[in-house]
Scaffold this motif. Structure first.
Motif, mmCIF file in Angstrom:
data_model
loop_
_atom_site.group_PDB
_atom_site.id
_atom_site.type_symbol
_atom_site.label_atom_id
_atom_site.label_comp_id
_atom_site.label_asym_id
_atom_site.label_seq_id
_atom_site.Cartn_x
_atom_site.Cartn_y
_atom_site.Cartn_z
ATOM 1 N N UNK A 61 -7.282 0.276 -0.752
ATOM 2 C CA UNK A 61 -7.639 0.460 -2.331
ATOM 3 C C UNK A 61 -5.928 1.075 -2.707
ATOM 4 N N UNK A 62 -4.536 0.733 -2.033
ATOM 5 C CA UNK A 62 -4.034 0.562 -2.637
ATOM 6 C C UNK A 62 -3.758 -0.814 -2.973
ATOM 7 N N UNK A 63 -4.530 -1.951 -3.177
ATOM 8 C CA UNK A 63 -4.487 -3.324 -2.938
ATOM 9 C C UNK A 63 -3.707 -4.200 -2.105
ATOM 10 N N UNK A 64 -3.226 -3.524 -0.686
ATOM 11 C CA UNK A 64 -2.813 -4.439 0.194
ATOM 12 C C UNK A 64 -4.020 -4.978 1.339
ATOM 13 N N UNK A 65 -4.718 -5.695 0.652
ATOM 14 C CA UNK A 65 -5.930 -5.711 1.519
ATOM 15 C C UNK A 65 -5.522 -7.404 2.675
ATOM 16 N N UNK A 113 0.111 -7.102 2.667
ATOM 17 C CA UNK A 113 0.861 -7.819 1.471
ATOM 18 C C UNK A 113 -0.784 -7.653 1.449
ATOM 19 N N UNK A 114 -0.402 -8.171 -0.754
ATOM 20 C CA UNK A 114 -1.868 -7.962 -1.311
ATOM 21 C C UNK A 114 -2.901 -8.856 -1.099
ATOM 22 N N UNK A 115 -2.313 -9.761 -1.086
ATOM 23 C CA UNK A 115 -3.531 -11.319 -1.012
ATOM 24 C C UNK A 115 -2.732 -12.477 -0.094
#
Length: 152
Positions: A61-65, A113-115
């Motif tokens: 949910x913090x964008x660290x997928x 990391x984000x992506x």
């Protein structure tokens, strides 16, 4: 605190599930008076068994997928180079955990990391710039089955 009894273990399990539980609720769930429960929690803290209280974040949910387990091989075990590696590991926010291990890899990193692009940036601009790092093998985490923080 020499040994933990079943009540201590139950207290720790409940605190692991919810570190914000009130002492009254905790005491009720373990079958102690509030003052006895408070003394046991203090004893667990004072002995170092209970080291700290923390929160669990939902990193997705913090964008660290993006999550990976990285197996790092060092060029050689020169103490100065290893210290440099460990210093970078401590400073990098992407590295959630680092384990010195036996086997083919010298260290195993848990990286968030984000992506994929952010991970590639981490590799190119951080990990591969450390003189001690000879190579790294990445295993992508497809899904989490159980984590220490959530038990799920």
């Amino acid at each position: 605190m020499d040994t933990l009894n079943q009540t201590d273990l139950k207290i720790l399990r409940l605190l692991r599930q919810d570190s914000r539980i009130s002492n009254a609720d905790l005491a009720d769930k373990v079958g102690l008076s509030s003052s006895s429960c408070w003394r046991r929690v203090r004893a667990l803290e004072d002995s170092g068994v209970l080291q700290r209280y923390s929160i669990v974040l939902d990193e997705e949910k913090m964008g660290l997928t993006f999550q990976a387990i990285v197996h790092v091989h060092l060029t050689r075990h020169d103490p100065e180079l290893v210290e440099d590696f460990l210093r970078v590991v401590q400073l990098q926010e992407e590295i959630r955990d680092c384990y010195a291990t036996t086997g083919q890899a010298d260290y195993h990193l848990i990286v968030r990391c984000r992506d994929l692009n952010a991970y590639n940036d981490f590799l190119e601009n951080t990990l591969f710039r450390i003189p001690a790092v000879a190579s790294a093998q990445t295993n992508l985490v497809l899904r989490s089955i159980k984590t220490r923080e959530t038990g799920a």
